[in-house]
Design a protein around this motif. Structure first.
Motif, mmCIF file in Angstrom:
data_model
loop_
_atom_site.group_PDB
_atom_site.id
_atom_site.type_symbol
_atom_site.label_atom_id
_atom_site.label_comp_id
_atom_site.label_asym_id
_atom_site.label_seq_id
_atom_site.Cartn_x
_atom_site.Cartn_y
_atom_site.Cartn_z
ATOM 1 N N MET A 24 0.808 -1.213 0.000
ATOM 2 C CA MET A 24 0.000 0.000 0.000
ATOM 3 C C MET A 24 0.845 1.269 0.000
ATOM 4 O O MET A 24 0.427 2.306 -0.521
ATOM 5 N N ALA A 25 2.041 1.206 0.583
ATOM 6 C CA ALA A 25 2.844 2.415 0.791
ATOM 7 C C ALA A 25 3.534 2.911 -0.464
ATOM 8 O O ALA A 25 3.920 4.083 -0.539
ATOM 9 N N ASP A 26 3.699 2.056 -1.452
ATOM 10 C CA ASP A 26 4.488 2.431 -2.627
ATOM 11 C C ASP A 26 3.670 2.147 -3.890
ATOM 12 O O ASP A 26 3.378 0.996 -4.204
ATOM 13 N N ASP A 27 3.321 3.199 -4.619
ATOM 14 C CA ASP A 27 2.508 3.038 -5.821
ATOM 15 C C ASP A 27 3.196 2.158 -6.859
ATOM 16 O O ASP A 27 2.531 1.396 -7.579
ATOM 17 N N VAL A 28 4.515 2.262 -6.955
ATOM 18 C CA VAL A 28 5.250 1.472 -7.943
ATOM 19 C C VAL A 28 5.222 -0.006 -7.569
ATOM 20 O O VAL A 28 4.971 -0.875 -8.416
ATOM 21 N N VAL A 29 5.466 -0.290 -6.305
ATOM 22 C CA VAL A 29 5.407 -1.679 -5.838
ATOM 23 C C VAL A 29 4.025 -2.250 -6.093
ATOM 24 O O VAL A 29 3.871 -3.369 -6.607
ATOM 25 N N ARG A 30 3.006 -1.495 -5.731
ATOM 26 C CA ARG A 30 1.625 -1.963 -5.911
ATOM 27 C C ARG A 30 1.333 -2.227 -7.388
ATOM 28 O O ARG A 30 0.728 -3.241 -7.743
ATOM 29 N N GLY A 31 1.784 -1.314 -8.239
ATOM 30 C CA GLY A 31 1.553 -1.497 -9.663
ATOM 31 C C GLY A 31 2.247 -2.729 -10.210
ATOM 32 O O GLY A 31 1.691 -3.452 -11.042
ATOM 33 N N LEU A 32 3.478 -2.969 -9.743
ATOM 34 C CA LEU A 32 4.215 -4.152 -10.198
ATOM 35 C C LEU A 32 3.550 -5.448 -9.726
ATOM 36 O O LEU A 32 3.418 -6.402 -10.502
ATOM 37 N N VAL A 33 3.153 -5.486 -8.458
ATOM 38 C CA VAL A 33 2.501 -6.693 -7.933
ATOM 39 C C VAL A 33 1.232 -6.991 -8.728
ATOM 40 O O VAL A 33 0.987 -8.136 -9.134
ATOM 41 N N ASP A 34 0.447 -5.949 -8.977
ATOM 42 C CA ASP A 34 -0.790 -6.136 -9.738
ATOM 43 C C ASP A 34 -0.492 -6.578 -11.169
ATOM 44 O O ASP A 34 -1.220 -7.393 -11.750
#
Length: 253
Positions: free
Chosen positions: A35-45
């Motif tokens: 949740m804290a990092d938009d880039v991480v979230r985008g990559l996971v998705d």
């Protein structure tokens, strides 16, 4: 993948994805990182979409669930039969399991577009009775109509009715109430165990179950949406109490 991403960011996202792939869920610590990092979230998705899955947040857990049958994480029919039903289970048992789950959702939500459950729990005997009610309604349809609906939904309504009705023929001792009630509850208990294993219900004792946060999110995000289960829901619940006071919304489907 965008060139120039920091290696640590990519590896953090990949770590979350690999845990999701292994366990289907991650806890609070990794959820916070997601949740804290938009880039991480985008990559996971993005990783999840590559395997035909989606991510959902329920409570303090992040889940990855298959969205289509093409996903390598989709549980196929044979696995469900082998793991949760009888050794000689056939497709009709799966149809009956699916309808039982639809009826369970119908017991908790009073219209197609209710976003929150309207009850806290249900007992297995009441759930069984509600399934019996649905099957009895299906029996009132002319056989020709059932056959037509089977073509439309690729769903064998006739076999489902026969499977449920056949449970009447199981002989029980006089001390064990009616044979059909005992055998049907036994089948429903198998469905209950499947739902517990999938973290969709919790056993709260006294043969009663309640929906998990994961189940509520799945219902809100997919179950009531127009593109998911549309025809089957309408066919099972047309002109019934499931529409309740929200029947004007149900007609919009």
């Amino acid at each position: 993948m965008t060139i120039g991403l920091e290696n640590g960011t990519v590896m953090r996202a990949f770590r979350i994805y690999t845990l999701l792939a292994r366990d289907n869920a991650v806890g609070k610590e990794w959820l916070q990182a997601y949740m804290a990092d938009d880039v991480v979230r985008g990559l996971v998705d993005q990783f999840a979409r590559e395997v035909d899955c989606v991510t959902i947040i329920a409570g303090e857990q992040l889940y990855m669930i298959p969205e289509t049958r093409l996903s390598p994480f989709h549980m196929n029919n044979e696995v469900i039969k082998r793991s949760y039903l009888r050794a000689n289970a056939v497709n009709a048992d799966l149809y009956l399991m699916y309808v039982s789950i639809i009826v369970l959702v119908g017991a908790f939500y009073d219209s197609y577009q209710t976003m929150e459950p309207t009850r806290s729990f249900i007992g297995i005997e009441e759930w069984t009775a509600l399934v019996n009610e649905r099957i009895a309604l299906l029996k009132t349809h002319p056989e020709a109509e059932l056959r037509e609906m089977e073509q439309e939904f690729s769903y064998n309504w006739t076999a489902l009715i026969e499977k449920w009705s056949a449970m009447d023929d199981i002989k029980e001792t006089a001390a064990r109430q009616s044979g059909n009630t005992i055998s049907r509850v036994s089948f429903m208990d198998s469905v209950r165990k499947f739902l517990i294993a999938q973290e969709l219900v919790i056993d709260i004792g006294n043969q009663e179950i309640t929906l998990t946060e994961k189940a509520k999110v799945v219902v809100q995000r997919y179950f009531m949406e127009l593109e998911y289960n549309r025809g089957i829901l309408e066919f099972l619940y047309q002109s019934t109490a499931f529409e309740g006071e929200g029947s004007e919304h149900a007609s919009d489907l």
